[in-house]
Motif scaffolding. Structure first.
Motif, PDB file in Angstrom:
ATOM      1  N   ILE A 147     -31.077 -40.470  54.509  1.00  0.00           N
ATOM      2  CA  ILE A 147     -29.922 -41.307  54.857  1.00  0.00           C
ATOM      3  C   ILE A 147     -30.154 -42.110  56.139  1.00  0.00           C
ATOM      4  O   ILE A 147     -29.682 -43.267  56.231  1.00  0.00           O
ATOM      5  N   PRO A 148     -30.890 -41.595  57.157  1.00  0.00           N
ATOM      6  CA  PRO A 148     -31.172 -42.473  58.304  1.00  0.00           C
ATOM      7  C   PRO A 148     -31.959 -43.719  57.910  1.00  0.00           C
ATOM      8  O   PRO A 148     -31.752 -44.793  58.489  1.00  0.00           O
ATOM      9  N   LEU A 149     -32.865 -43.589  56.934  1.00  0.00           N
ATOM     10  CA  LEU A 149     -33.625 -44.752  56.476  1.00  0.00           C
ATOM     11  C   LEU A 149     -32.705 -45.751  55.781  1.00  0.00           C
ATOM     12  O   LEU A 149     -32.854 -46.962  55.948  1.00  0.00           O
ATOM     13  N   ALA A 150     -31.758 -45.244  54.990  1.00  0.00           N
ATOM     14  CA  ALA A 150     -30.816 -46.144  54.316  1.00  0.00           C
ATOM     15  C   ALA A 150     -29.958 -46.884  55.338  1.00  0.00           C
ATOM     16  O   ALA A 150     -29.704 -48.098  55.207  1.00  0.00           O
ATOM     17  N   ARG A 151     -29.528 -46.199  56.363  1.00  0.00           N
ATOM     18  CA  ARG A 151     -28.698 -46.834  57.387  1.00  0.00           C
ATOM     19  C   ARG A 151     -29.519 -47.831  58.210  1.00  0.00           C
ATOM     20  O   ARG A 151     -29.029 -48.918  58.574  1.00  0.00           O
ATOM     21  N   ALA A 152     -30.775 -47.478  58.480  1.00  0.00           N
ATOM     22  CA  ALA A 152     -31.645 -48.414  59.193  1.00  0.00           C
ATOM     23  C   ALA A 152     -31.918 -49.656  58.355  1.00  0.00           C
ATOM     24  O   ALA A 152     -31.984 -50.777  58.881  1.00  0.00           O
ATOM     25  N   LEU A 153     -32.095 -49.487  57.055  1.00  0.00           N
ATOM     26  CA  LEU A 153     -32.289 -50.642  56.171  1.00  0.00           C
ATOM     27  C   LEU A 153     -31.061 -51.541  56.168  1.00  0.00           C
ATOM     28  O   LEU A 153     -31.182 -52.777  56.113  1.00  0.00           O
ATOM     29  N   GLU A 231     -20.302 -45.567  62.303  1.00  0.00           N
ATOM     30  CA  GLU A 231     -20.911 -44.500  63.103  1.00  0.00           C
ATOM     31  C   GLU A 231     -20.660 -43.159  62.413  1.00  0.00           C
ATOM     32  O   GLU A 231     -19.585 -42.925  61.858  1.00  0.00           O
ATOM     33  N   THR A 232     -21.659 -42.276  62.440  1.00  0.00           N
ATOM     34  CA  THR A 232     -21.521 -40.952  61.839  1.00  0.00           C
ATOM     35  C   THR A 232     -21.998 -39.907  62.834  1.00  0.00           C
ATOM     36  O   THR A 232     -22.755 -40.213  63.763  1.00  0.00           O
ATOM     37  N   PRO A 233     -21.586 -38.641  62.638  1.00  0.00           N
ATOM     38  CA  PRO A 233     -22.064 -37.577  63.530  1.00  0.00           C
ATOM     39  C   PRO A 233     -23.564 -37.383  63.395  1.00  0.00           C
ATOM     40  O   PRO A 233     -24.138 -37.539  62.319  1.00  0.00           O
ATOM     41  N   GLY A 234     -24.220 -37.056  64.508  1.00  0.00           N
ATOM     42  CA  GLY A 234     -25.621 -36.645  64.454  1.00  0.00           C
ATOM     43  C   GLY A 234     -26.602 -37.703  64.886  1.00  0.00           C
ATOM     44  O   GLY A 234     -27.616 -37.393  65.497  1.00  0.00           O
ATOM     45  N   MET A 235     -26.360 -38.997  64.572  1.00  0.00           N
ATOM     46  CA  MET A 235     -27.330 -40.028  64.923  1.00  0.00           C
ATOM     47  C   MET A 235     -26.611 -41.355  65.099  1.00  0.00           C
ATOM     48  O   MET A 235     -25.956 -41.837  64.178  1.00  0.00           O
ATOM     49  N   SER A 236     -26.732 -41.932  66.270  1.00  0.00           N
ATOM     50  CA  SER A 236     -26.085 -43.207  66.533  1.00  0.00           C
ATOM     51  C   SER A 236     -26.858 -44.340  65.882  1.00  0.00           C
ATOM     52  O   SER A 236     -28.005 -44.172  65.444  1.00  0.00           O
ATOM     53  N   LEU A 237     -26.252 -45.524  65.852  1.00  0.00           N
ATOM     54  CA  LEU A 237     -26.929 -46.683  65.269  1.00  0.00           C
ATOM     55  C   LEU A 237     -28.157 -47.066  66.087  1.00  0.00           C
ATOM     56  O   LEU A 237     -29.157 -47.535  65.540  1.00  0.00           O
ATOM     57  N   GLU A 241     -32.198 -47.351  64.754  1.00  0.00           N
ATOM     58  CA  GLU A 241     -33.150 -48.425  64.968  1.00  0.00           C
ATOM     59  C   GLU A 241     -34.486 -47.877  65.474  1.00  0.00           C
ATOM     60  O   GLU A 241     -35.553 -48.379  65.111  1.00  0.00           O
ATOM     61  N   ALA A 242     -34.417 -46.818  66.276  1.00  0.00           N
ATOM     62  CA  ALA A 242     -35.653 -46.194  66.769  1.00  0.00           C
ATOM     63  C   ALA A 242     -36.442 -45.559  65.632  1.00  0.00           C
ATOM     64  O   ALA A 242     -37.674 -45.635  65.587  1.00  0.00           O
ATOM     65  N   VAL A 243     -35.734 -44.928  64.685  1.00  0.00           N
ATOM     66  CA  VAL A 243     -36.399 -44.352  63.514  1.00  0.00           C
ATOM     67  C   VAL A 243     -37.108 -45.425  62.714  1.00  0.00           C
ATOM     68  O   VAL A 243     -38.256 -45.263  62.268  1.00  0.00           O
ATOM     69  N   ALA A 244     -36.444 -46.552  62.525  1.00  0.00           N
ATOM     70  CA  ALA A 244     -37.021 -47.629  61.721  1.00  0.00           C
ATOM     71  C   ALA A 244     -38.250 -48.238  62.380  1.00  0.00           C
ATOM     72  O   ALA A 244     -39.112 -48.798  61.702  1.00  0.00           O
ATOM     73  N   ARG A 245     -38.351 -48.122  63.716  1.00  0.00           N
ATOM     74  CA  ARG A 245     -39.468 -48.735  64.436  1.00  0.00           C
ATOM     75  C   ARG A 245     -40.581 -47.736  64.753  1.00  0.00           C
ATOM     76  O   ARG A 245     -41.487 -48.059  65.522  1.00  0.00           O
ATOM     77  N   ARG A 246     -40.532 -46.562  64.201  1.00  0.00           N
ATOM     78  CA  ARG A 246     -41.580 -45.569  64.470  1.00  0.00           C
ATOM     79  C   ARG A 246     -42.939 -46.137  64.065  1.00  0.00           C
ATOM     80  O   ARG A 246     -43.107 -46.596  62.924  1.00  0.00           O
TER      81      ARG A 246
END
Length: 477
Positions: A147-153, A231-237, A241-246
């Protein structure tokens, strides 16, 4: 059909036992939120206490034991038997999933599919890469992973958030119900006495077809519901963005990422293919080696060792961190093993109570399609108490008596498929997966019902139709 056996205990009593046990489960899990292990264990004891005493006397217990004590011992024996069959596989699969998550292997697979499809087809990348990743990873963990990847997309593309969320759901939900080493399918293999390797092959292929259908439904729902990113619990927007730029260099290679996932599945399928179609003498000394490597415990162990190697290399080469990861996986697996084993014990106690024989006698001489019956029972159980695994275990226990080779006009594998697709069923507020999807996606209850619930039932119904068509065209598999 063995109608006289059912007639010897009557049809009414076993069906009353079934109704009491299902109602007991629904109240405990759905209303009082009792842990599924305790609820299933209680239902197993209830089924045993309501069974005729003579049905349990032939199971190896002491002849002078009181009925109540015999029930407890038989339930414990059935629980332990299934625990012994599925415990190692579930434990190894759980460790494998955690290590694939922490090493970045899952991120690598989705990124590679995204590179092949392009951002305009990012949803297709999620559903295709996600399907591959979902084969060994439990659904809740899988959804939390992607789900973090979906939100980053959604941040990157600015559109199609509904499609991205449903692509993940579509990829992971079907394999959860159809493909070993997920606990429900693994237990069904034991209860229905179908070949493990065949279940991997048939379950994966049928899952892929239904996922393809589900993808079209997801696209349609995306056009109807343009849901916002919240916004959701656990990981901010910002963290997304940091996950998407790994950086790519911090991730495993694509081959290294998929090897721990595909290796055990290929070994298990190859060993089953050898057993079914290739005489041992044709392969000489290679046959026992292939059979050994294709044993589910050995195959999963090899895949898990590969995943642990990835986690060690790509998380700082820290043995203590790797030990914590494996510990986390085993903690998750312990709960899953207990629930699965208790569900198997419940199913077997229903069998000892004569429920399967009663259903068999009730349908004798009537034009009742057992695949539709199995699917319908699984859907009702999923709707009533929420857990797909409990739905599969309970329905398989009821249908097990009728699903043996020689008693059906088609292979028992189709009963396996019908129950698995039925367990997708109706996902609503009593399903933990419903809340995982809604909360982590930032969707309201109404939005989750109008998207995920519709998608799940559409795939469930499509799976039933696929099963009926295959059973008619290829009854012997």
């Amino acid at each position: 059909m063995d109608v006289p056996a059912a007639a010897s205990i009557g049809i009414g009593r076993p069906l009353v036992v079934l109704g009491l046990c299902v109602g007991f489960l629904v109240v405990l899990i759905g209303r009082w939120r009792v842990h599924p292990f305790l609820a299933l264990l209680g239902a197993a004891l209830l089924a045993g206490w309501a069974a005729p005493p003579e049905r349990l006397e032939r199971l190896g217990t002491a002849p002078d034991q009181p009925h109540a004590l015999r029930v407890v011992e038989v339930a414990a024996t059935e629980l332990g038997r299934l625990c012994g069959r599925v415990g190692i596989v579930i434990a190894l699969a759980s460790i494998l999933g955690v290590c694939v998550l922490e090493s970045g292997a899952a991120d690598k697979v989705v990124r590679r599919f995204l590179a092949w499809t392009g951002e305009r087809r990012a949803g297709l990348a999620l559903v295709s890469g996600g399907f591959l990743m979902s084969l060994p990873i439990f659904f809740d963990t899988f959804f939390m992973l992607l789900i973090p990847l979906a939100r980053a997309l959604r941040l990157r593309t600015g559109r199609d958030y509904t499609l991205y969320v449903l692509a993940i759901c579509c990829a992971g939900a079907v394999t959860h119900s159809l493909v070993v080493p997920h606990p429900g399918p693994l237990a069904m293999v034991e209860i229905l006495k179908v070949d493990l390797g065949m279940s991997v092959i048939v379950g994966t292929l049928c899952s892929a077809l239904v996922v393809a259908f589900g993808w079209q439904v997801a696209r349609w729902l995306n056009r109807k519901h343009d849901l916002p990113l919240r916004e959701t619990p656990g990981m901010s927007l910002a963290e997304l963005e940091a996950v998407a730029r790994r950086p790519e260099e911090e991730l495993p290679t694509f081959f290294g990422a998929v090897l721990p996932i595909l290796l055990p599945l290929v070994l298990i399928a190859a060993a089953s293919f050898r057993t079914a179609f290739v005489p041992a003498e044709w392969l000489g000394h290679a046959a026992p080696v292939l059979d050994f490597l294709g044993n589910r415990n050995v195959a999963l162990l090899l895949g898990t060792l590969g995943a642990m190697g990835l986690a060690y290399r790509y998380t700082g080469r820290d043995w203590s961190r790797l030990a914590r990861l494996t510990g986390q996986g085993l903690e998750t697996a312990g709960v899953v093993v207990l629930i699965t084993a208790a569900g198997g014990a419940f199913g077997m106690m229903l069998t000892h109570a004569g429920v399967g024989e009663a259903v068999q006698a009730l349908t004798a001489g009537r034009q009742v399609n057992l695949l539709v019956l199995a699917w319908g029972m699984a859907v009702l159980m999923k709707f009533a108490q929420g857990s797909a695994t409990v739905s599969m275990l309970t329905t398989a226990g009821i249908m097990g008596t009728m699903a043996q080779v020689g008693q059906l006009p088609y292979h028992p594998m189709y009963v396996f498929l019908a129950i698995g697709f039925g367990a997708l069923g109706i996902s609503w507020m009593n399903d933990s997966g419903f809340w995982v999807i809604g909360r982590l996606s930032g969707l309201t209850e109404r939005e989750t019902l109008s998207t995920w619930t519709v998608l799940a039932f559409s795939m469930s119904l499509a799976g039933l139709i696929l099963t009926l068509v295959l059973a008619a065209v290829y009854p012997a598999v």
